[in-house]
Scaffold this active site. Structure first.
Site, PDB file in Angstrom:
ATOM      1  N   ARG A 541      37.126 -18.410  60.058  1.00  0.00           N
ATOM      2  CA  ARG A 541      36.896 -19.845  60.125  1.00  0.00           C
ATOM      3  C   ARG A 541      35.629 -20.118  60.919  1.00  0.00           C
ATOM      4  O   ARG A 541      35.454 -19.561  62.014  1.00  0.00           O
ATOM      5  CB  ARG A 541      38.090 -20.508  60.810  1.00  0.00           C
ATOM      6  CG  ARG A 541      38.128 -22.007  60.653  1.00  0.00           C
ATOM      7  CD  ARG A 541      39.562 -22.486  60.586  1.00  0.00           C
ATOM      8  NE  ARG A 541      40.156 -22.579  61.921  1.00  0.00           N
ATOM      9  CZ  ARG A 541      40.935 -23.573  62.279  1.00  0.00           C
ATOM     10  NH1 ARG A 541      41.227 -24.547  61.444  1.00  0.00           N
ATOM     11  NH2 ARG A 541      41.456 -23.594  63.468  1.00  0.00           N
ATOM     12  N   SER A 605      40.178 -11.553  66.938  1.00  0.00           N
ATOM     13  CA  SER A 605      41.601 -11.389  67.274  1.00  0.00           C
ATOM     14  C   SER A 605      42.083  -9.945  67.169  1.00  0.00           C
ATOM     15  O   SER A 605      43.044  -9.644  66.462  1.00  0.00           O
ATOM     16  CB  SER A 605      42.430 -12.280  66.364  1.00  0.00           C
ATOM     17  OG  SER A 605      41.928 -13.576  66.406  1.00  0.00           O
ATOM     18  N   ASP A 659      42.144 -14.354  70.242  1.00  0.00           N
ATOM     19  CA  ASP A 659      42.731 -15.625  69.777  1.00  0.00           C
ATOM     20  C   ASP A 659      43.753 -16.194  70.756  1.00  0.00           C
ATOM     21  O   ASP A 659      43.886 -17.408  70.893  1.00  0.00           O
ATOM     22  CB  ASP A 659      43.338 -15.500  68.366  1.00  0.00           C
ATOM     23  CG  ASP A 659      44.292 -14.327  68.209  1.00  0.00           C
ATOM     24  OD1 ASP A 659      44.459 -13.561  69.171  1.00  0.00           O
ATOM     25  OD2 ASP A 659      44.880 -14.195  67.108  1.00  0.00           O
TER      26      ASP A 659
END
Ligand code: BG6
Ligand code: BG6
Ligand code: GLC
Ligand code: GLC
Length: 938
Positions: A541, A605, A659
Site C-alpha cells: 500500500r 512487516s 507493522d
C-alpha cells in the site's frame, strides 16, 4: 310454559322421523363444506402463527419442531429397545432394523408386550409413573432374556406436547388426554426417564430419541412409502405432524431442508378460534375434563371424548322428551357410560341397530325402535363431525405443503394410527372422502400404520445413533484443539519466558525481541506531508499522509493498494523491490507528486534487526514470502537502490518500521494509553513499550550516547535518566515454539501445515494463530474427517486436496452467526465442496474449534505481555490500550471476543482496551518519519 312444551312434545313425536329429529337437534354439529373450508383456513392461520418466532408464545397451536429432519431412506439399521407411552396402551418393545429393506421384505422385527398402567399413577407423582415405566422395561428385558449388561439404545415414543431442543431433549409443556401426573410439567422428559432408569438400576440404556406418536407413525409408514410426509393420530387423543420447510421453522436455526413439525392441533380453539362452532355438549365435555379450556379441537374429535359427547346428547334429548318418552336412567347420567367403542358398535354396518339397543338396555333404558334409530344417528353425527374436523385440519396441512413446494398438484401419503381410525367401521372411508373433496388437486393416500409407532421411533433412533456416533468422533477429533485454562496459563508462562529470553539473548532466540528505535508514542505536534509505504501480507500500500499542525483530527490520507503476485513474493529480491519502486512511481504519478522528494516511512512487516530508525536487516522471511537475496540485507538500502535503478523519482526514506509498531503509533495518536501494537492478520505479532534498561542484549542500556540517535530532544545529555527511558520492541512472538516449547499442544494437523509451509519448523505460534494458516489447519481436519467417512460422504475430492482453498475471509464468513446453514453450504459450494446440511454443521464446528484456539492462544500471549508491562512499572493494576490491525481481528465474528475474554481471565490485574487501527499502520509509519525528520532538522 309447560303447556307450550307439551304441545311441542306431541307435535314433534307425531310429525318427525327419528333421524330428522336428531338432525334438527344437532344441526350445529353438521358441518357443510363451506364451514369446513372456513375451519381449514383458520387452522392454516394458526399454523403460521405457531411457526413464527414472534407469535409462537401467544399461539394456541404450538407447531413444535421435532428435530426429525428426514423420513426413512433405508439406511437405518440397528437393534433398539422402545417404549410406547401415551396412547391407550403402554408397550415395551424390542425392534430390530436391518439396513436396506422395507418392512414388507422383513427388514424390521418387533417383539412387544403391553403393560397396564395402574389408574392411580395417571394422576400421582410423575416420578412414580416413570418408575413404573422403567420397571416394566426391566421386566421385559428379564422376560425376553435380553442382556442387562449390554448398553441398549432406546427409542421413546411420548405422545404429549414437548418443546424439543434436540432429538433427545424435550420439556413437557402440558399433559393431555387422561394423564395428569404431578411434577413433570416444564421438565426434560428424557432426563426424567434417564433418572428413573438409574433409580430402577441394573440396566444400561442410552435414550437417543424421543418422538411424538404422530412423528413415529409418519416414520413407520415412511419406511414403505417415500411419499409419506405427514402423520395423523385419531385415537385417545388426536394430532398431526408433517414435514415443514426448515426456513419456515423460526424456532430452529438453519434454513435448509425440512423438519417434521408436531402441530399439536388438539389445542386448536383454545384461544377461542372455534367458539362459533362449539356446542353446549362440547362445553360440558370440556368442563368435566382433566384439563378444562385446553385441547378444544381434540375434545370434538378424539376417542377419549366421542362416547361422552354422544351420552350428553342422548341425555339432553331424553330430558327434553325427545327420547325414551322422556325417561332417563342413572347409568345414562353417569360420566363415561357411553364409550367410543360403543359409538363404533352402534355404527356397525349390519348390526348397528341391534348393538344400539343392547347398549341402551345395558344403560337401564327401554328404547323404542325409533329411539334406537335416533341414538344411532346421534353417534353418526358426532363421529361424522369428528372426521370432518380432521379432514379440515388435514386439508390445511396439505395445502400448506403444496404451497411450500410450489406445486399445483400434490402427491402425498398420510400415515395414520389410533383406535378411532382403526376400529370405527365408517371413519376411514368418510375421512378419505371429505379430504379428497376439500382438496381436489391432491392425490392423497392414507396408509394405516400396521405396527404402531415403535418401528418409526426406532428408525428415528437409528438415525440419531448414527449422528451421535459421528458427533462423538468429530468431537474427539476436535478435542485436540480445546485448551484448558491450565494449558493457557502454561502458554502465557512460556510466552513470558520467551520475551525475557529474547531481551537477554544476543544469539538466536525463539522470540527475537527486536529493538525498533521508536522511543515515544506521538504527542500530536507532528505535521507535514509524508509518504507511507506498507508491505504487509499479500498487498503493498502506498499512502500520502498530511498532518496539519496542532489539529490532531485533521489527518488527510490518500492511498492506493497494489497486489504482490506470488511469483514476485517468491522470486528474486531485486524483482520484489523493483516491483515496489514501480508501484511507488505509479502512486506518485497518480498524486502528481513525482518531483516532490517526500520524506517516506516504510512499514516492512517482517523481522528486521535494527541499529537505527532508518536501517533494518531482514532476519528471515515469514508468511508467504521467500524472495532470494534479501535475508541478511538492509531492506531500506534495497528499496533505495531499486528507486535509483528506476531513476524516475527521489524519496527520503527516513524510517523503517514493523507493522505492529506502525499500528501502535497510529492508534496512540488517538489514545495516549496505547503502548502495545497487535497484528492478527495474515501473520501475527506484537510490539510494546519496554524499559530500555531491560533490553539487555543491546548496548543501549549502557547509555552510550551515539546509540540514542532518534530519541527526543535532550535525552542524550541526561544519561542518568536512562532508567526512565522506553523503547518499542517488536517481539516477533510468532516464533514462540520454534524451540519445541509448544510441542504439547501442537496437533498432527498443525504439523502437516508446518511441513507444507515455505518455512518448516519456523513461526510455530504464528502457524497456530494467524490467518494464513487457520484455513489450512481446517482443510487438514476436513481431509481427515472425510477419510474417516465422517464428512462429504467419505469423498476426498481434488478440491479438498488443494492447499490454500480456505482463506481467512471464508472462515470469517462460515462462522458468522447471522449466516444460515444454506449460506454456509453455498460458500462451500463456491470453494468446490459439495456439502449437505450435516456437512455444513461439521465444517462450521471445525472452523470454530480452530479459530477459537487461535484467539485463546493470542489472548494467553497478550496476558503475558500486559503482565510484564505491569510488573516493569511496579504497578498493582495496569490500564493499557492495544492498537490492533489485521483481517482476522477485524473480520472474524468471534476472534476479538475470545481474545479479549482470554486476556482478561489470564491477566486479571490489567484492564486492556483493544482499539482497532483505522488507517492501517501507514499513518504510524508517517508519524515515526515525522519525528525522525524533526530530529534530523535539529
Ligand atoms: C398406537 C401407537 O398404535 O397408536 C401409539 O403405537 C399411539 O404410540 C396410539 O399413541 C394412538 O392411538 P390410541 O388410540 O392408542 O390413543
Ligand atoms: C494493515 C496494515 O492494515 O494490516 C499492515 O497497514 C498490516 O501493515 C496488515 O500488515 C495486517 O493485516 P493482514 O490481515 O493484511 O495481514
Ligand atoms: C394428544 C397429545 C399429542 C398426541 C395426541 C395423540 O393430543 O397432546 O401429543 O400426539 O394426543 O396421541
Ligand atoms: C509476521 C512477521 C511480523 C509481522 C507479522 C504480522 O509474523 O514476521 O514481522 O509483524 O507477520 O504482519
Amino acid at each position: 310454559m309447560l303447556a307450550v312444551h307439551l304441545v311441542s312434545f306431541f307435535f314433534t313425536k307425531l310429525q318427525e322421523d327419528p333421524t330428522k329429529k336428531v338432525d334438527r337437534f344437532l344441526h350445529a354439529m353438521r358441518l357443510h363444506d363451506d364451514q369446513l373450508n372456513d375451519i381449514s383456513a383458520r387452522f392454516q392461520a394458526e399454523m403460521k402463527k405457531g411457526l413464527s418466532a414472534e407469535s409462537n408464545a401467544a399461539a394456541a397451536v404450538k407447531m413444535l419442531p421435532t428435530h426429525v429432519r428426514s423420513t426413512p431412506d433405508g439406511s437405518e439399521k440397528g437393534q433398539f429397545m422402545a417404549l410406547d407411552f401415551g396412547g391407550s396402551k403402554f408397550k415395551v418393545l424390542q425392534v430390530k432394523v436391518r439396513e436396506g429393506m422395507g418392512i414388507r421384505k422383513g427388514g424390521v422385527e418387533m417383539d412387544e408386550k403391553t403393560y397396564r398402567i395402574p389408574k392411580e399413577l395417571l394422576t400421582g407423582r410423575g416420578t412414580e409413573l416413570f418408575d413404573h415405566v422403567t420397571e416394566s422395561l426391566k421386566d421385559f428385558l428379564h422376560e425376553r432374556n435380553i442382556s442387562l449388561e449390554k448398553k441398549h439404545p432406546l427409542a421413546f415414543t411420548f405422545s404429549f406436547p414437548c418443546e424439543q431442543t434436540a432429538l433427545n431433549r424435550g420439556l413437557l409443556l402440558s399433559w393431555s388426554k387422561n394423564f395428569r401426573a404431578r411434577g413433570l410439567q416444564g421438565k426434560d422428559v428424557v432426563q426424567v426417564l434417564r433418572d428413573s432408569i438409574d433409580r430402577t438400576g441394573g440396566m444400561d440404556m442410552e435414550v437417543l430419541a424421543m418422538v411424538n406418536d404422530t412423528v413415529a407413525t409418519m416414520m413407520t409408514c415412511g419406511f414403505d412409502d417415500q411419499y409419506c410426509q405427514a402423520g395423523l393420530i385419531i385415537g385417545t387423543g388426536t394430532n398431526a405432524c408433517y414435514m415443514e420447510e426448515l426456513r419456515h421453522v423460526d424456532l430452529v436455526e438453519g434454513d435448509e431442508g425440512r423438519m417434521c413439525v408436531n402441530t399439536e392441533w388438539g389445542a386448536f380453539g383454545d384461544d377461542g378460534a372455534l367458539d362459533d362452532f362449539i356446542t353446549e355438549f362440547d362445553r360440558d365435555v370440556d368442563a368435566a375434563s382433566n384439563n378444562p379450556g385446553k385441547q378444544i379441537f381434540e375434545k370434538m374429535i378424539s376417542g377419549m371424548y366421542l362416547g361422552e359427547l354422544v351420552r350428553l346428547v342422548v341425555l339432553k334429548m331424553a330430558k327434553v322428551g325427545k327420547l325414551f318418552d322422556g325417561r332417563v336412567s342413572d347409568a345414562l347420567r353417569t360420566k363415561g357410560k357411553i364409550t367410543t367403542a360403543h359409538v363404533a358398535a352402534m355404527e356397525e354396518y349390519k348390526n348397528g341397530l341391534k348393538n344400539t339397543r343392547t347398549i341402551l338396555e345395558e344403560l337401564d333404558l327401554s328404547p323404542s325402535d325409533d329411539d334406537c334409530i335416533a341414538v344411532q344417528h346421534i353417534s353418526t353425527i358426532v363421529s361424522f363431525r369428528s372426521s370432518n374436523l380432521v379432514a379440515a385440519g388435514l386439508a390445511a396441512i396439505l395445502t400448506r405443503i403444496k404451497h411450500n413446494r410450489n406445486r399445483r398438484a400434490l402427491r402425498i401419503t398420510v400415515g395414520v394410527d389410533g383406535t378411532v381410525y382403526k376400529t370405527h367401521p365408517q371413519y376411514p372411508k368418510r375421512l378419505h372422502k371429505v379430504v379428497r373433496r376439500l382438496l381436489p388437486d391432491c392425490h392423497v393416500r392414507f396408509a394405516l400404520s400396521d405396527s404402531g409407532s415403535s418401528k418409526g421411533a426406532a428408525l428415528v433412533t437409528a438415525v440419531a445413533q448414527r449422528l451421535a456416533s459421528r458427533k462423538r468422533q468429530v468431537d474427539e477429533t476436535l478435542s485436540s484443539f480445546k485448551l484448558s485454562q491450565e494449558q493457557l496459563q502454561l502458554v502465557k508462562a512460556r510466552m513470558r519466558a520467551g520475551l525475557e529470553a529474547g531481551l537477554k539473548s544476543k544469539g538466536p532466540s525463539a522470540i527475537k525481541m527486536l529493538p525498533s528505535f521508536v522511543y515515544h508514542t506521538p504527542d500530536g505536534t507532528e505535521n507535514g506531508k509524508y509518504l507511507a509505504l506498507d508491505l504487509g501480507g499479500t498487498n503493498f500500500r502506498a499512502m500520502l499522509v498530511n498532518f496539519k499542525k496542532s489539529l490532531q483530527q485533521n489527518v488527510r490520507l490518500y492511498h492506493k493498494i497494489y497486489t504482490i503476485p506470488l511469483e514476485i513474493m517468491q522470486g528474486t529480491g531485486e524483482e520484489l523491490f523493483d516491483h515496489l519502486a514501480q508501484c511507488i512511481g505509479d502512486f506518485l504519478d497518480y498524486m502528481g507528486m513525482k518531483n516532490a522528494r517526500l520524506p517516506a516511512g516504510f512499514t516492512f512487516s517482517f523481522p528486521c534487526e535494527q541499529t537505527a530508525i532508518d536501517t533494518g536487516t531482514l532476519v528471515s522471511w515469514t508468511k508467504g514470502f521467500k524472495a532470494t537475496n534479501c535475508e541478511g540485507h538492509d531492506v531500506v538500502s534495497m528499496l533505495r537502490e531499486a528507486i535509483k535503478r528506476r531513476n524516475e523519482f527521489e524519496l527520503d526514506i527516513a524510517a523503517v518500521v514493523n507493522d505492529t509498531v506502525g499500528t501502535m503509533m497510529s492508534c496512540a495518536y488517538e489514545d495516549p494509553q496505547c503502548e502495545i501494537g497487535l497484528i492478527a492478520g495474515t501473520g501475527t505479532n506484537v510490539c510494546y513499550m519496554e524499559e530500555v534498561k531491560n533490553i539487555e542484549k543491546t548496548e543501549l542500556q549502557k547509555g552510550k550516547p551515539e546509540k540514542f540517535k532518534g530519541t527526543p530532544d535532550g535525552e542524550q545529555d541526561e544519561v542518568e535518566e536512562l532508567s526512565m527511558l522506553k523503547m518499542c520492541v517488536n517481539t516477533e512472538w510468532g516464533g514462540l515454539g520454534d524451540d519445541g516449547s509448544l510441542d504439547d499442544i501442537i496437533t498432527p494437523y498443525d504439523t502437516e501445515v508446518d511441513q507444507n509451509s515455505v518455512n518448516p519448523g519456523k513461526q510455530r505460534f504464528e502457524k497456530l494463530t494467524s490467518g494464513m494458516y487457520l484455513g489450512e489447519i481446517v482443510r487438514q481436519v476436513l481431509l481427515d474427517l472425510t477419510r474417516g467417512g465422517l464428512l462429504f460422504r467419505g469423498h476426498v475430492t481434488e478440491t479438498l486436496k488443494t492447499p490454500g482453498i480456505f482463506q481467512t475471509k471464508y472462515l470469517s464468513q462460515i462462522e458468522s452467526d447471522r449466516l444460515a446453514l444454506l449460506q454456509v453450504r453455498s460458500i462451500l459450494q463456491q470453494l468446490g465442496l459439495n456439502s449437505n446440511c450435516d456437512d455444513s454443521i461439521i465444517v462450521k464446528e471445525v472452523c470454530g474449534a480452530v479459530s477459537r484456539r487461535a484467539a485463546q492462544l493470542c489472548g494467553a500471549g497478550m496476558a503475558a505481555v500486559v503482565d510484564k508491562i505491569r510488573e516493569n512499572r511496579g504497578l498493582d493494576h495496569l490500564n493499557i490500550t492495544v492498537g490492533v490491525d489485521g483481517a482476522l481481528y477485524k473480520l472474524h465474528p468471534h476472534f476479538s471476543g475470545v481474545l479479549q475474554k482470554t486476556t482478561k481471565a489470564l491477566a486479571p490485574r490489567c484492564d486492556v482496551t483493544f482499539l482497532p487501527s483505522e488507517e492501517g499502520s501507514g499513518k504510524g509509519a508517517a508519524l515515526i518519519t515525522a519525528v525522525a525528520r524533526k530530529k534530523k532538522e535539529i
